[in-house]
Design a protein around this motif. Structure first.
Motif, mmCIF file in Angstrom:
data_model
loop_
_atom_site.group_PDB
_atom_site.id
_atom_site.type_symbol
_atom_site.label_atom_id
_atom_site.label_comp_id
_atom_site.label_asym_id
_atom_site.label_seq_id
_atom_site.Cartn_x
_atom_site.Cartn_y
_atom_site.Cartn_z
ATOM 1 N N ALA A 6 0.820 -1.227 0.000
ATOM 2 C CA ALA A 6 0.000 0.000 0.000
ATOM 3 C C ALA A 6 0.851 1.274 0.000
ATOM 4 O O ALA A 6 0.574 2.196 -0.786
ATOM 5 C CB ALA A 6 -0.987 -0.011 1.163
ATOM 6 N N PRO A 7 1.891 1.374 0.832
ATOM 7 C CA PRO A 7 2.701 2.598 0.791
ATOM 8 C C PRO A 7 3.421 2.816 -0.543
ATOM 9 O O PRO A 7 3.585 3.949 -0.981
ATOM 10 C CB PRO A 7 3.714 2.397 1.925
ATOM 11 C CG PRO A 7 3.116 1.381 2.818
ATOM 12 C CD PRO A 7 2.288 0.499 1.940
ATOM 13 N N VAL A 8 3.832 1.725 -1.187
ATOM 14 C CA VAL A 8 4.462 1.856 -2.506
ATOM 15 C C VAL A 8 3.440 2.387 -3.512
ATOM 16 O O VAL A 8 3.741 3.293 -4.292
ATOM 17 C CB VAL A 8 5.052 0.503 -2.973
ATOM 18 C CG1 VAL A 8 5.516 0.589 -4.428
ATOM 19 C CG2 VAL A 8 6.203 0.079 -2.067
ATOM 20 N N VAL A 9 2.235 1.850 -3.465
ATOM 21 C CA VAL A 9 1.168 2.308 -4.365
ATOM 22 C C VAL A 9 0.863 3.780 -4.105
ATOM 23 O O VAL A 9 0.704 4.565 -5.053
ATOM 24 C CB VAL A 9 -0.093 1.432 -4.226
ATOM 25 C CG1 VAL A 9 -1.276 2.045 -4.964
ATOM 26 C CG2 VAL A 9 0.193 0.021 -4.729
ATOM 27 N N ILE A 10 0.806 4.175 -2.852
ATOM 28 C CA ILE A 10 0.551 5.584 -2.517
ATOM 29 C C ILE A 10 1.646 6.470 -3.113
ATOM 30 O O ILE A 10 1.363 7.526 -3.694
ATOM 31 C CB ILE A 10 0.427 5.773 -0.994
ATOM 32 C CG1 ILE A 10 -0.864 5.112 -0.503
ATOM 33 C CG2 ILE A 10 0.475 7.258 -0.618
ATOM 34 C CD1 ILE A 10 -0.953 4.974 1.007
ATOM 35 N N GLY A 11 2.897 6.061 -2.993
ATOM 36 C CA GLY A 11 3.998 6.823 -3.577
ATOM 37 C C GLY A 11 3.868 6.929 -5.089
ATOM 38 O O GLY A 11 4.081 8.002 -5.669
ATOM 39 N N LEU A 12 3.493 5.828 -5.734
ATOM 40 C CA LEU A 12 3.322 5.844 -7.194
ATOM 41 C C LEU A 12 2.132 6.705 -7.614
ATOM 42 O O LEU A 12 2.201 7.389 -8.644
ATOM 43 C CB LEU A 12 3.174 4.414 -7.717
ATOM 44 C CG LEU A 12 4.427 3.543 -7.582
ATOM 45 C CD1 LEU A 12 4.114 2.112 -7.983
ATOM 46 C CD2 LEU A 12 5.598 4.107 -8.376
ATOM 47 N N VAL A 13 1.082 6.694 -6.825
ATOM 48 C CA VAL A 13 -0.076 7.557 -7.117
ATOM 49 C C VAL A 13 0.340 9.030 -6.997
ATOM 50 O O VAL A 13 -0.051 9.866 -7.819
ATOM 51 C CB VAL A 13 -1.272 7.216 -6.198
ATOM 52 C CG1 VAL A 13 -2.347 8.292 -6.256
ATOM 53 C CG2 VAL A 13 -1.848 5.856 -6.558
ATOM 54 N N TRP A 14 1.150 9.341 -5.985
ATOM 55 C CA TRP A 14 1.646 10.717 -5.833
ATOM 56 C C TRP A 14 2.429 11.127 -7.078
ATOM 57 O O TRP A 14 2.229 12.206 -7.635
ATOM 58 C CB TRP A 14 2.508 10.856 -4.576
ATOM 59 C CG TRP A 14 3.114 12.217 -4.470
ATOM 60 C CD1 TRP A 14 4.391 12.581 -4.756
ATOM 61 C CD2 TRP A 14 2.448 13.426 -4.088
ATOM 62 N NE1 TRP A 14 4.564 13.931 -4.572
ATOM 63 C CE2 TRP A 14 3.385 14.468 -4.167
ATOM 64 C CE3 TRP A 14 1.140 13.715 -3.697
ATOM 65 C CZ2 TRP A 14 3.060 15.780 -3.856
ATOM 66 C CZ3 TRP A 14 0.823 15.035 -3.386
ATOM 67 C CH2 TRP A 14 1.772 16.051 -3.462
ATOM 68 N N VAL A 15 3.334 10.255 -7.524
ATOM 69 C CA VAL A 15 4.138 10.538 -8.706
ATOM 70 C C VAL A 15 3.231 10.757 -9.917
ATOM 71 O O VAL A 15 3.408 11.719 -10.676
ATOM 72 C CB VAL A 15 5.140 9.392 -8.967
ATOM 73 C CG1 VAL A 15 5.781 9.501 -10.344
ATOM 74 C CG2 VAL A 15 6.215 9.380 -7.879
ATOM 75 N N ALA A 16 2.243 9.887 -10.104
ATOM 76 C CA ALA A 16 1.333 10.016 -11.244
ATOM 77 C C ALA A 16 0.535 11.323 -11.180
ATOM 78 O O ALA A 16 0.390 12.019 -12.189
ATOM 79 C CB ALA A 16 0.388 8.815 -11.292
ATOM 80 N N ALA A 17 0.052 11.650 -10.002
ATOM 81 C CA ALA A 17 -0.725 12.888 -9.852
ATOM 82 C C ALA A 17 0.143 14.112 -10.115
ATOM 83 O O ALA A 17 -0.275 15.054 -10.797
ATOM 84 C CB ALA A 17 -1.346 12.957 -8.460
#
Length: 135
Positions: A6-17
């Protein structure tokens, strides 16, 4: 498993946003956010005046990050170390979520790596990857 993923996904979502923001706004927003992250523990993190010292350090790093992705990445890695210290001390970022600092310590390096790579948009990353791929 979710605790790590989950934290990795959150980081990737931040990057995408963030990829949706044009430069230099993307860098400026990230500098402000990493500066704010430096103050996340200030009201109850458990390290007393050390919390103020850390906030001062990350404020300086964030200011330098207004012109440098490298400093933003450094700020995220400093925050990672601070997260680890808080997790080990039992003083999590969100007091009602015991593993919140642990998760943050996993998420932050994902964002830091992106910053060290220049904070490029996803479109720029795809373009670079396509040029580097052998034919």
């Amino acid at each position: 498993m979710l605790r790590y993923l989950a934290p990795v996904v959150i980081g990737l979502v931040w990057v995408a946003a963030c990829s949706l923001l044009p430069e230099p706004r993307r860098r400026q927003v990230n500098a402000v956010v990493v500066g704010g992250a430096g103050a996340a523990y200030i009201s109850g993190g458990g390290f007393g005046l050390g919390e103020l010292a850390f906030t001062t350090l990350t404020t300086v790093i964030a200011y330098l990050g207004l012109r440098s992705w490298t400093f933003i990445g450094i700020g995220w890695l400093l925050h990672t170390a601070w997260d680890v210290l808080h997790h080990r001390r039992g003083a999590p970022l969100i007091p009602s979520l015991h593993d919140s600092s642990f998760g943050c310590a996993i998420c932050d390096p994902v964002i830091a790596l992106w910053c060290f790579l220049g904070g490029r948009s996803l479109a720029e990353i795809r373009s670079l990857a396509a040029r580097a791929a052998p034919e």
